[in-house]
Design a protein around this motif. Structure first.
Motif, short mmCIF file in Angstrom:
data_model
loop_
_atom_site.label_atom_id
_atom_site.label_comp_id
_atom_site.label_asym_id
_atom_site.label_seq_id
_atom_site.Cartn_x
_atom_site.Cartn_y
_atom_site.Cartn_z
N UNK A 165 -10.43 -30.77 19.63
CA UNK A 165 -11.64 -30.96 20.42
C UNK A 165 -12.76 -31.61 19.60
N UNK A 166 -13.02 -31.06 18.40
CA UNK A 166 -14.08 -31.63 17.56
C UNK A 166 -13.68 -33.01 17.08
N UNK A 167 -12.39 -33.19 16.79
CA UNK A 167 -11.93 -34.51 16.37
C UNK A 167 -12.11 -35.52 17.49
N UNK A 168 -11.84 -35.09 18.73
CA UNK A 168 -12.07 -35.99 19.87
C UNK A 168 -13.54 -36.32 20.06
N UNK A 169 -14.41 -35.30 19.89
CA UNK A 169 -15.85 -35.56 20.00
C UNK A 169 -16.32 -36.51 18.91
N UNK A 170 -15.79 -36.33 17.69
CA UNK A 170 -16.14 -37.24 16.59
C UNK A 170 -15.68 -38.66 16.91
N UNK A 171 -14.46 -38.78 17.46
CA UNK A 171 -13.97 -40.12 17.80
C UNK A 171 -14.82 -40.76 18.89
N UNK A 172 -15.22 -39.94 19.87
CA UNK A 172 -16.08 -40.46 20.93
C UNK A 172 -17.41 -40.95 20.38
N UNK A 173 -18.03 -40.14 19.51
CA UNK A 173 -19.29 -40.56 18.90
C UNK A 173 -19.09 -41.76 17.99
N UNK A 174 -17.93 -41.80 17.32
CA UNK A 174 -17.65 -42.95 16.46
C UNK A 174 -17.54 -44.23 17.28
N UNK A 175 -16.92 -44.13 18.47
CA UNK A 175 -16.83 -45.30 19.34
C UNK A 175 -18.21 -45.76 19.78
N UNK A 176 -19.06 -44.80 20.15
CA UNK A 176 -20.43 -45.16 20.52
C UNK A 176 -21.17 -45.77 19.33
N UNK A 177 -20.95 -45.19 18.16
CA UNK A 177 -21.60 -45.72 16.96
C UNK A 177 -21.13 -47.15 16.68
N UNK A 178 -19.81 -47.39 16.85
CA UNK A 178 -19.28 -48.73 16.62
C UNK A 178 -19.89 -49.73 17.60
N UNK A 179 -20.01 -49.31 18.86
CA UNK A 179 -20.61 -50.22 19.86
C UNK A 179 -22.06 -50.54 19.51
#
Length: 815
Positions: A497-511
């Motif tokens: 769950x936390x890894x998925x949230x980190x990946x989601x935030x990472x995608x937003x950060x990349x954008x």
């Protein structure tokens, strides 16, 4: 009737005398019957059928109006006589058939009378027999059967009474269970429920009054399960909620303590804790997150320690069960061997009132008893001592005082387990419990991750996480990854769950990271005047670090870089690159992408896609501004000069130079399945080379247009050199001055060779138009002098001294 029949037989002649007559009559009757139409003998004869009716009563006999003509009357009469004749024939034949069968008819009548006489006699005999049986039953059987019937009735009454007593006992199950539950006697209650369920299924199966009791007992079992879980949860909560530190009691107080230390937050105005937490700046918030993660780690370690104790108890029980089975097998083998060793005859002899075998058994009983006693102290079937129990997976803490209790005392190394037989779990249940313990630890880890995700998402509601710069987001990413690694090390399984949230935030950060840099690059290009820019020392140091094989941004500007003056060109592996300011910043942006991949490996594929998009954007946008002359409107340039074109080409060459290094950087960090994405760099390299080739073609086209304009007006006449050739040499010198300091010498030579080829083509075309040939005449001499002037001026330029300027092909051969 029989007498009448006999009289008729006397009157009629014997049958034998009439055989021939009967045969004659039979033939005659058959002949008569053949006169009757076949339609009357059909099985489906019916006058309501129109065809049948018309055949029997043809309408041709009734066609005269009124039906009273003499002819019709005669026809009707004839038809009536014909039908009457048919009826007579049939009746005669029927009477003949009856006469032939009269003997059988009267014989049947005689048999009927005899049968009636027999039935009457039989009825009288049956009546007499029944009277006799009734008398026998009354005198001999009725009393005995009544006694037997009373005995059977008594037995049935006893059974009914016992069944009613059992029903009364079962009826008291629910109140008894309630009483046991009020004193937390969960084991006694469950045992009572199990016994009642067994009685309902075996002895009271189908009892209508208890049809709902089974489901009610199941609900009671579920209630007991919930009560036991609640009690165990309360115990676990009180144990796990012990102070993690001296000044911290519960998990939520960490946030409260952190916020209370920030003086800038007015807790009277901002009431909600989540809103107060959102007012923390990044350093304060990240410190709070670190504190939360540390406490979560301690919490999971405590849960793991508790689970390890339970797990060790379960494994100890399994081990002792196995040893018990082995001892029982050994004991059985000893008993079998002892029995086989005794002589069957000696076993029956007596010695002082005992069998000899018993005397032998007493001699061996003492050591066996000692083994049994010592084994009992270590076996699961030992005496009860305490009401605490850990043998039940539901966490039972109390049991009924009327039954044996279970006890357990354990240490990390050796656990002594004592479990009564009635609550002992099977090996399969124990192994299942051992597996469930690990799942509980993983569930605790998942809960911690879910709480961390809620905390993270609560702070992300106002876009706080998306606004973080690269350094801050990398700090957050490393903190989350470290916590994920710690929990995986404790639990043995990664929570997603936390890894998925980190990946989601990472995608937003990349954008956001990409959009910011693409917007920045767009603004730089829209304001770029395409003039050569000075190169600050920090950028030279940057490319020097890349030359060492490391793609990374320096942490801080060195003092020596600030003191050095900017250089005119950028030195890359011994080559000079004259560049514009936008490209210098683009190099830095590219390195930021590469550095971000190093710090956040999970975004490698996204960063590769975004970087490819950025490089393509720079190529297409620079092409629009320079080759497409878009800079004339965007930044207000008066014209696109050859210097602008050469500078654009050199900037593209610099980017192409670094593409292999960038590709290698991403290739080392991409998963093997994603390596196909590296083809983007091949496409980008091809696009850049095509763009560079287009710029070179544009430079040649500029001179080609100039040659066409000047040489089309060339006339072969004095003075020498002509004004046309002086103008051409002047323009060639300007071209050389514009590009020589920007492009490498070999590129300059190749460009001027292409320009010279265009020049020779246009000169040859003009000489052919003027009909000037290589005949040694005056015109030939003038042209030769102009060409020599052109060649001398061109070879006098820097870098073009050794250029092969063969002019022989400009001449048409003498005819």
């Amino acid at each position: 009737r029989e007498k009448i029949h006999e009289r008729c037989k006397n009157i009629c002649p014997p049958k034998d005398t009439f055989d021939r007559t009967l045969l004659h009559i039979h033939d005659k009757s058959r002949t008569d019957l053949e006169q009757v139409p076949k339609i009357f003998t059909k099985p489906d004869f019916a006058l309501d059928d129109s065809l049948t009716f018309n055949s029997v009563l043809p309408w041709s006999h009734f066609n005269t109006a009124g039906g009273k003509g003499s002819r019709d009357a005669a026809s009707s009469k004839l038809l009536q006589e014909k039908l009457s004749h048919y009826l007579d024939i049939v009746e005669v034949n029927i009477a003949h058939q009856i006469s032939l069968r009269s003997e059988a008819f009267f014989h049947a009548m005689t048999s009927q009378h005899e049968l009636q006489d027999y039935l009457k006699k039989t009825s009288q005999a049956v009546k007499m027999l029944r009277d006799k049986i009734a008398q026998i039953d009354k005198v001999m059987c009725e009393g005995s059967l009544h006694i037997l019937r009373l005995a059977l009735t008594r037995n049935n009454c006893v059974k009914v009474y016992n069944k009613l007593k059992l029903m009364a006992t079962v009826h008291q199950t629910q109140p008894t269970v309630q009483v046991l539950l009020s004193t937390s006697e969960f084991v006694g209650a469950l045992d009572l429920i199990a016994t009642t369920q067994e009685v309902l299924q075996q002895e009271l199966q189908g009892t209508h009054s208890f049809r709902h009791l089974g489901s009610q007992l199941c609900e009671l079992e579920k209630l007991i399960d919930k009560m036991m879980i609640a009690e165990f949860s309360a115990y676990s909560h009180s144990d796990l909620s012990r102070p993690l530190e001296d000044d911290c009691q519960v998990l939520e107080e960490r946030v409260i303590n952190k916020i209370s230390q920030i003086e800038e937050i007015d807790t009277d105005v901002v009431v909600k804790l989540a809103d107060q937490m959102r007012m923390l700046n990044f350093p304060q918030w990240i410190d709070l997150l670190k504190d939360i993660f540390s406490k979560f780690t301690i919490f999971l370690q405590r849960v793991k320690a508790t689970m390890n104790i339970i797990h060790s108890v379960v494994l100890s029980v399994l081990d002792k069960n196995q040893r018990t089975k082995e001892l029982e097998e050994i004991s059985q083998q000893k008993s079998a061997a002892k029995d086989n060793s005794l002589d069957s005859e000696v076993a029956y002899l007596t010695h002082e009132g005992l069998f000899i075998s018993d005397a032998f058994g007493e001699g061996e009983l003492a050591p066996v008893a000692m083994d049994t006693t010592s084994h009992r102290n270590a076996s699961p079937n030992s005496d009860p001592c305490s009401s605490d129990s850990v043998s039940e997976p539901e966490g039972t803490t109390d049991s009924s005082p009327s039954k044996e209790h279970t006890s357990a005392s354990g240490t990390t190394g050796d656990v002594d387990i004592m479990i009564s037989e009635d609550v002992k779990l099977t090996d399969l249940e124990l192994r299942k419990l051992a597996n469930n313990i690990q799942e509980l630890l993983c569930s605790a880890s998942d809960i911690c991750h879910d709480r961390a995700v809620k905390f993270l998402m609560s702070r992300a509601k106002d876009g706080f996480l998306e606004k973080l710069n690269s350094t801050e987001f990398i700090t957050l990413s490393r903190l989350l990854e470290a916590f994920i690694a710690d929990t995986e090390r404790i639990c043995g399984r990664k929570s997603m769950s936390l890894l998925g949230a980190l990946q989601s935030q990472a995608n937003k950060f990349v954008n956001r990271f990409h959009e910011e840099r693409k917007t920045k690059l767009s603004l730089l290009l829209d304001n770029e005047r395409w003039k050569q820019a000075d190169v600050p020392a920090e950028f030279q140091d940057l490319v020097d670090s890349i030359a060492d094989g490391k793609i990374a941004l320096p942490d801080k500007k060195s003092a020596s870089a600030e003191e050095r003056k900017p250089a005119e060109v950028l030195i890359v592996e011994g080559q000079q690159y004259a560049v514009v300011g936008t490209v210098l910043l683009l190099i830095r942006i590219i390195l930021e992408y590469c550095q971000c991949v190093d710090h956040i490996p999970s975004v490698t594929t996204d960063m590769l896609t975004r970087l490819s998009d950025l490089l393509k954007y720079f190529n297409s946008r620079s092409c629009q501004l320079v080759l497409g002359a878009g800079a004339l409107q965007v930044v207000g340039l008066k014209t696109i000069t050859t210097k602008n074109l050469a500078l654009s080409s050199r900037c593209l060459q610099l980017i192409v130079h670094y593409i292999p290094a960038i590709r290698a950087h991403f290739e080392a960090r991409l998963p093997p399945k994603q390596c196909s994405m590296l083809r983007h760099f091949d496409h980008i390299t091809k696009d850049y080379h095509d763009h560079i080739a287009e710029i070179s073609a544009k430079l040649v086209a500029i001179m080609d247009s100039l040659f066409d304009k000047l040489l089309s007006k060339y006339e072969v006449k004095a003075p020498v050199p002509s004004a046309c050739f002086r103008n051409i040499c002047k323009q060639m010198t300007k071209m050389h001055e514009a590009i020589f300091d920007l492009l490498p010498e070999e590129q300059t030579q190749m460009l001027f060779l292409r320009i010279n080829a265009s020049y020779k083509l246009h000169l040859k075309k003009q000489l052919s138009h003027l009909n000037v040939i290589n005949d040694g005449g005056p015109q030939n001499g003038l042209v030769t002098a102009d060409v020599a002037f052109y060649t001398g001026n061109l070879q006098a330029l820097k870098g073009l001294k050794d250029l092969d300027l063969n002019m022989a092909e400009i001449w048409e051969q003498k005819r």
